[in-house]
Each structure stands twice: as structure tokens, then as C-alpha cells.
Design a protein around this motif. Sequence first.
Motif, short mmCIF file in Angstrom:
data_model
loop_
_atom_site.label_atom_id
_atom_site.label_comp_id
_atom_site.label_asym_id
_atom_site.label_seq_id
_atom_site.Cartn_x
_atom_site.Cartn_y
_atom_site.Cartn_z
N ARG A 1 -49.54 -5.24 -0.48
CA ARG A 1 -49.18 -4.45 -1.67
C ARG A 1 -50.02 -4.84 -2.87
O ARG A 1 -50.28 -4.03 -3.74
N VAL B 1 -53.16 -2.72 -3.35
CA VAL B 1 -53.04 -1.30 -3.68
C VAL B 1 -53.31 -1.15 -5.17
O VAL B 1 -52.67 -1.79 -5.99
N TYR B 2 -54.28 -0.30 -5.52
CA TYR B 2 -54.64 -0.08 -6.92
C TYR B 2 -54.46 1.40 -7.24
O TYR B 2 -55.39 2.20 -7.09
N PRO B 3 -53.25 1.79 -7.66
CA PRO B 3 -52.98 3.21 -7.90
C PRO B 3 -53.73 3.74 -9.12
O PRO B 3 -54.00 3.01 -10.07
N THR B 4 -54.08 5.02 -9.04
CA THR B 4 -54.70 5.70 -10.17
C THR B 4 -53.67 6.64 -10.78
O THR B 4 -52.77 7.12 -10.10
N GLU C 1 -47.61 1.92 -12.85
CA GLU C 1 -48.59 1.45 -11.87
C GLU C 1 -47.94 0.47 -10.89
O GLU C 1 -48.16 0.55 -9.68
N ARG D 1 -47.35 0.78 -6.87
CA ARG D 1 -47.81 -0.27 -5.97
C ARG D 1 -46.69 -0.71 -5.02
O ARG D 1 -46.91 -0.91 -3.83
N ILE E 1 -46.27 1.64 -2.38
CA ILE E 1 -47.52 1.74 -1.65
C ILE E 1 -48.11 3.14 -1.80
O ILE E 1 -48.48 3.80 -0.85
N SER E 2 -48.16 3.59 -3.03
CA SER E 2 -48.71 4.91 -3.35
C SER E 2 -50.03 4.72 -4.06
O SER E 2 -50.17 3.83 -4.91
N GLY E 3 -50.98 5.56 -3.76
CA GLY E 3 -52.29 5.46 -4.38
C GLY E 3 -52.38 6.13 -5.72
O GLY E 3 -53.37 6.00 -6.43
N THR E 4 -51.33 6.90 -6.11
CA THR E 4 -51.36 7.61 -7.39
C THR E 4 -50.06 7.42 -8.15
O THR E 4 -49.00 7.22 -7.58
#
Length: 72
Positions: free
Chosen positions: A6, A9-12, A54, A58, A61-64
Amino acid sequence: MTIEQRRNVYPTMVEAAKAAIDDFSIDIRMKSDDRDAPMPGSARKSETLIRLPEDSARIRISGTVKEGMPGE
């Protein structure tokens, strides 16, 4: 998924989420200009408004980061 995974993971943030955070931040600052305001708006609080969604993405576990996600 482990904690270590986790952390990678670096969400945008989508534009709608950025706009919502900006609007909310401006609203907080406007209210904090009042002499009787309980807590002034600051740059540190603005950074927190960005960091919290953010971190929430994370954990999921979502990218956005999308507008309105935590309350859905």
C-alpha cells in the motif's frame, strides 16, 4: 495486500477533486477571516485537505482520488 504494498500506491487526483478541495479551502479561509472564527485557515490545513483524500485512496488501493469518495 500488505502495508508495504500500500505504501507503493501513489494516487493521482482528478480535476473535479482538486476543484472541490480548492473551493472548500477558500471557504474555510473566508470564514476564518471573521474575528470570532474558532480556527484560522492556514497553509498547513490546506496541505492536510490534500493529504487526507490521497491517504484514503492509498488505503483503498486506488490509483485515483475522485470527488466525494469517502461519503459514497
